[in-house]
Design a protein around this motif. Sequence first.
Motif, PDB file in Angstrom:
ATOM      1  N   LEU A 748       0.818  -1.211   0.000  1.00  0.00           N
ATOM      2  CA  LEU A 748       0.000   0.000   0.000  1.00  0.00           C
ATOM      3  C   LEU A 748       0.856   1.267   0.000  1.00  0.00           C
ATOM      4  CD1 LEU A 748      -2.777  -1.089   2.510  1.00  0.00           C
ATOM      5  CD2 LEU A 748      -2.952  -0.916   0.017  1.00  0.00           C
ATOM      6  N   ALA A 749       2.100   1.146   0.442  1.00  0.00           N
ATOM      7  CA  ALA A 749       2.994   2.308   0.435  1.00  0.00           C
ATOM      8  C   ALA A 749       3.281   2.782  -0.975  1.00  0.00           C
ATOM      9  CB  ALA A 749       4.301   1.963   1.152  1.00  0.00           C
ATOM     10  N   PHE A 750       3.134   1.910  -1.955  1.00  0.00           N
ATOM     11  CA  PHE A 750       3.455   2.245  -3.340  1.00  0.00           C
ATOM     12  C   PHE A 750       2.226   2.621  -4.159  1.00  0.00           C
ATOM     13  CE2 PHE A 750       6.950  -0.329  -1.845  1.00  0.00           C
ATOM     14  CZ  PHE A 750       8.065   0.311  -2.381  1.00  0.00           C
ATOM     15  N   GLU A 751       1.084   2.707  -3.512  1.00  0.00           N
ATOM     16  CA  GLU A 751      -0.119   3.083  -4.239  1.00  0.00           C
ATOM     17  C   GLU A 751       0.019   4.511  -4.783  1.00  0.00           C
ATOM     18  OE1 GLU A 751      -3.339   1.877  -5.208  1.00  0.00           O
ATOM     19  OE2 GLU A 751      -2.071   0.104  -5.073  1.00  0.00           O
ATOM     20  N   PRO A 752      -0.297   4.729  -6.066  1.00  0.00           N
ATOM     21  CA  PRO A 752      -0.225   6.093  -6.617  1.00  0.00           C
ATOM     22  C   PRO A 752      -1.301   6.984  -6.019  1.00  0.00           C
ATOM     23  CG  PRO A 752      -1.206   4.582  -8.204  1.00  0.00           C
ATOM     24  CD  PRO A 752      -0.724   3.735  -7.068  1.00  0.00           C
ATOM     25  N   GLY A 753      -1.103   8.278  -6.127  1.00  0.00           N
ATOM     26  CA  GLY A 753      -2.089   9.215  -5.602  1.00  0.00           C
ATOM     27  C   GLY A 753      -3.409   9.111  -6.346  1.00  0.00           C
ATOM     28  N   GLU A 754      -4.497   9.261  -5.613  1.00  0.00           N
ATOM     29  CA  GLU A 754      -5.814   9.179  -6.233  1.00  0.00           C
ATOM     30  C   GLU A 754      -6.125  10.465  -6.986  1.00  0.00           C
ATOM     31  OE1 GLU A 754      -8.848   7.967  -3.521  1.00  0.00           O
ATOM     32  OE2 GLU A 754      -7.617   6.388  -2.627  1.00  0.00           O
ATOM     33  N   ALA A 755      -6.932  10.356  -8.021  1.00  0.00           N
ATOM     34  CA  ALA A 755      -7.278  11.501  -8.861  1.00  0.00           C
ATOM     35  C   ALA A 755      -7.989  12.570  -8.029  1.00  0.00           C
ATOM     36  CB  ALA A 755      -8.168  11.045 -10.011  1.00  0.00           C
ATOM     37  N   GLY A 756      -7.621  13.827  -8.276  1.00  0.00           N
ATOM     38  CA  GLY A 756      -8.311  14.947  -7.636  1.00  0.00           C
ATOM     39  C   GLY A 756      -7.877  15.257  -6.233  1.00  0.00           C
ATOM     40  N   MET A 757      -6.796  14.618  -5.738  1.00  0.00           N
ATOM     41  CA  MET A 757      -6.436  14.853  -4.337  1.00  0.00           C
ATOM     42  C   MET A 757      -5.889  16.266  -4.114  1.00  0.00           C
ATOM     43  SD  MET A 757      -3.034  12.544  -3.804  1.00  0.00           S
ATOM     44  CE  MET A 757      -1.519  12.816  -4.720  1.00  0.00           C
ATOM     45  N   MET A 758      -5.412  16.954  -5.175  1.00  0.00           N
ATOM     46  CA  MET A 758      -4.945  18.328  -5.012  1.00  0.00           C
ATOM     47  C   MET A 758      -6.058  19.343  -5.267  1.00  0.00           C
ATOM     48  SD  MET A 758      -1.933  18.496  -3.842  1.00  0.00           S
ATOM     49  CE  MET A 758      -1.332  20.150  -4.203  1.00  0.00           C
ATOM     50  N   ARG A 759      -7.266  18.860  -5.433  1.00  0.00           N
ATOM     51  CA  ARG A 759      -8.408  19.774  -5.545  1.00  0.00           C
ATOM     52  C   ARG A 759      -9.307  19.703  -4.322  1.00  0.00           C
ATOM     53  NH1 ARG A 759      -8.082  17.870 -10.867  1.00  0.00           N
ATOM     54  NH2 ARG A 759      -9.725  16.306 -10.519  1.00  0.00           N
ATOM     55  N   ARG A 760      -8.901  18.922  -3.341  1.00  0.00           N
ATOM     56  CA  ARG A 760      -9.680  18.840  -2.120  1.00  0.00           C
ATOM     57  C   ARG A 760      -9.005  19.676  -1.027  1.00  0.00           C
ATOM     58  NH1 ARG A 760      -7.781  12.644  -1.240  1.00  0.00           N
ATOM     59  NH2 ARG A 760      -6.072  13.020   0.234  1.00  0.00           N
ATOM     60  N   ALA A 820      -6.531 -11.029   0.294  1.00  0.00           N
ATOM     61  CA  ALA A 820      -7.647 -10.617  -0.571  1.00  0.00           C
ATOM     62  C   ALA A 820      -8.156  -9.234  -0.165  1.00  0.00           C
ATOM     63  CB  ALA A 820      -8.775 -11.653  -0.496  1.00  0.00           C
ATOM     64  N   TYR A 821      -8.242  -9.017   1.128  1.00  0.00           N
ATOM     65  CA  TYR A 821      -8.721  -7.720   1.628  1.00  0.00           C
ATOM     66  C   TYR A 821      -7.753  -6.595   1.275  1.00  0.00           C
ATOM     67  CZ  TYR A 821     -10.125  -4.118   4.980  1.00  0.00           C
ATOM     68  OH  TYR A 821     -10.500  -2.931   5.560  1.00  0.00           O
ATOM     69  N   LEU A 822      -6.473  -6.919   1.083  1.00  0.00           N
ATOM     70  CA  LEU A 822      -5.481  -5.917   0.670  1.00  0.00           C
ATOM     71  C   LEU A 822      -5.941  -5.184  -0.585  1.00  0.00           C
ATOM     72  CD1 LEU A 822      -2.541  -4.693   0.849  1.00  0.00           C
ATOM     73  CD2 LEU A 822      -1.837  -6.602  -0.605  1.00  0.00           C
ATOM     74  N   PHE A 823      -6.505  -5.916  -1.538  1.00  0.00           N
ATOM     75  CA  PHE A 823      -6.958  -5.306  -2.791  1.00  0.00           C
ATOM     76  C   PHE A 823      -8.158  -4.400  -2.547  1.00  0.00           C
ATOM     77  CE2 PHE A 823      -4.429  -8.875  -4.077  1.00  0.00           C
ATOM     78  CZ  PHE A 823      -3.785  -8.451  -5.236  1.00  0.00           C
ATOM     79  N   ASN A 824      -9.018  -4.768  -1.584  1.00  0.00           N
ATOM     80  CA  ASN A 824     -10.135  -3.879  -1.231  1.00  0.00           C
ATOM     81  C   ASN A 824      -9.645  -2.529  -0.731  1.00  0.00           C
ATOM     82  OD1 ASN A 824     -11.460  -6.828   0.071  1.00  0.00           O
ATOM     83  ND2 ASN A 824     -12.478  -5.770  -1.613  1.00  0.00           N
ATOM     84  N   CYS A 825      -8.520  -2.540  -0.019  1.00  0.00           N
ATOM     85  CA  CYS A 825      -8.031  -1.315   0.633  1.00  0.00           C
ATOM     86  C   CYS A 825      -7.388  -0.325  -0.326  1.00  0.00           C
ATOM     87  CB  CYS A 825      -7.030  -1.675   1.733  1.00  0.00           C
ATOM     88  SG  CYS A 825      -7.774  -2.539   3.129  1.00  0.00           S
TER      89      CYS A 825
END
Length: 907
Positions: A748-760, A820-825
């Motif tokens: 999870l440390a390598f997950e890219p930033g989610e779209a729109g996070m700099m507009r919140r 499996a739950y890792l993918f949910n997160c």
Amino acid sequence: MGSLQPQTRSTTRSTAQPWYRKSTQQTMVDLHTSTAGLTPEEAGSRLLRLGPNALPAKAVEPIWLRFARHFNDVLIYILLAAALATALMGHWTDTLVIIIVALINAAIGFFQENKAEKSLAALRGMLSSTARVVRGGQKLEVDAGELVPGDIVVLRPGDKIPADVRLFEVHQLQVEESMLTGESLTVAKHTEALDHEAQLADRSNLAFSGTSVSAGNAKGVVVETGTATELGKINRMIATVDETETPLLRQIAQLGKRIFQLIIGMMALLFIIGFFWHDYPLGELSLSLISLAVAAVPEGLPAIVSIILSLGVQRMARNKAIIRKLPTVETLGAMNVICSDKTGTLTMNEMTVKHVLTANRFYGVGGQSYEPRGRITLAGATEALDWTAHGNLAAFIRAVDICNDSSLQRDEDGRWTVVGGPTEGALKVLARKAELAPVDVRRLGKIPFDSAYKYMARRCDVDGESLIYLKGAPDVLLNMCQQQLGADGPEALDRAYWEREMSHIAEQGLRMLAAAYRAVPGAGGEIAHDDLHQGMVFLGVAGLMDPPRPEAIEAIALCKQAGIQVKMITGDHPDTAVAIARMLGMGNDLRAMTGQELEQTDDAALQALVMHYSVFARTSPEHKLRLVRALQANGQVVGMTGDGVNDAPALKQADVGIAMGIKGTEVTKEAADMVLTDDNFSTIANAVREGRRVYDNLKKTVLFILPTNMAQGLLIVMALLVGAVVPLSPLQILWMNMATSTTLSFALAFEPGEAGMMRRSPRKAGESILNAYAVWRVLFVGVLLTAAAFLLEAWMVADGQDTDTIRTMVLHTLVTAQWAYLFNCRLQDQFSLNLALLRNGALLTVTLGLILLQCLISYAPFMQTAFHTVPLSFSNWMVALGIGVLVFFAVELEKLVVRRWKASKSA
């Protein structure tokens, strides 16, 4: 010499007249000294009485104590208590593994965080090592640490000023004070007493410890040494600023306390139920309760938090931002105010000519900083000039180029720098941009610049013509000229025109410098002031400024979009600061609050006012510190940028102190949490983006780890309540928490930033990492995993399986369901199997690592002995995988229901 009066120490002089308001004669009297200096005996006596001219060293904590601090956590207390209990019961393997886990957590925190404070040592390094003094009428060179109030010091070009000095003899002295005051220009010094209260930047008859002489010579009497100097005051402020706890650390600590309270309460309740109701043997019951404590403690969480923050640090370092303290990465994501120094941070700290005004035209000058690249054009036009039609502009540029003592050069890194004053350097750059035809110049006599008369003059031969060039303050030169150079030659001076047009330049916050000339008959080379008061022809005016960084303009716009306020705090003039703020896009209806107004405002009033101003000018180090504290009192998460020593206390007080790496002093860098290696304000915006990504991933990690801990705890609680055998041993629980949970959450440390996070908007600093929905998710998944494990255990018990086989299968199933739950997160609200999944190669890596670890614990004989496991068949693996797939789709269905419910609520 008489004894030194107490008022020579500023710390005891609360109502006495300040040194800059005293005449040189009165200063000498108060200090019991003279221009011949102190006698060596008196200097030695004062040194013994007042102490050395040095800043006190700060005691450094021993390494063992810094390491031990990483055990100061309630969750670690639970583990250590469990280790002690297992040791008393003779379960030495359990004890050893638990202690190793605690040591690993402490080691990660210790080696990845360097909390040593070096800022005070860096401040001491800024003091001059030697000083030229006059003692007993003799010139001597002494150790700067031996200076005392009353000493007479001699200052020369290039000297670092060794103490705070009241000047009494000055010859064209220019001092570079930007590191202390934030003022971008060198300061011309004089000896006259000031008749009014003045801020630090305006005390022009004093020279301050740690600043440097750019030009000229002087003598002065030492008035303050050591901690009583202005530099010493900053040292005291840094020393008294407490470390601020970051929002993440506060939340993790709060989470730990809640888990601790829950564990203690559950253990007490279950002890009563197990001992008095089910008649468990005390030894077996104690081991079960230890299993509960180990199960409920997310011991892998501190390690994975440190790892995620460390990875964020590495990413930022590649993007020109060096993080000195790990939690700073996350704090950036909560930052909602950036207080920025102007000079060198939002601006280039390199004076640049932006406009030239002649008798008939107004010109614009392109380019930034000292790089001699940029076009000179008519205002509003873009085409290059035909110099044959702009002779008066060429004459002005020639004048400021020749009547100039600076030079332009390129350093080893290819950057253009100026040797000499920044204003004269900017005029040299202007001349290079003009690319005028070369002329033969023979420089003759010169009148150096002096603040007493505010001009510089030079006599020279230019292509055989004898001329006097004059450069200085426009109002002074206008009084000295009778004519102006028009398009067709000299003409009568139109003073009203110049004053009108210069007022427009001043409104833009630009500094102005004028030039004049006259032809001189005869072949003499000398020049006198009397030669400048007849026949002078006014050439024009240059408008200069320390220009905004182009990238800073874009960064401020991005900060606004992200809900982050930007406030300028500078030692510069209010008009200049407001003009620069407008250029940076900080607003149109701007007004500066000055340092004098700040001093007249109490803390309560300032707390209200600070939110309504974006520009603070003529500020001192104390003012910057007060402003940061006032913002924090309003609940703001404050970032403070700066490069000078004057910024260091405020940087340390701020939630995120941000220092400039190229032009920043060592003091500032060591007081800061983050250092920008490119001095680029836009790097802050990128750091904020990374901070928000890191926090999102930390939150995903917490939501990933806690349900497993809850499931483990519920398994033990349910077993004790119904009087059954506990399904997992303490060592198996530790294996799941450390070897598998930590391994999986690493992805999870390598997950890219989610779209729109700099507009919140920035999250609220007090917002819990576990909001109501997160608590629901933990409960839902925890119960889901517990139910799966209990149903599996019940089926295997009914099938007649032995305890070790059941425990091995329950362990393997929980690990698989957790995978499996890792993918949910990956995404809290959206369906998790999207294209961004392919951008995270760590998911495949941890999956392979997990398979290897589970094979190790199931099939390696020494692991089977230590953990009481047995080999699993292929069908066992398929059953566990099937349960994991069911868990994944159950959570995705829950996300879909919640998403539609939220949509219906907002409709």
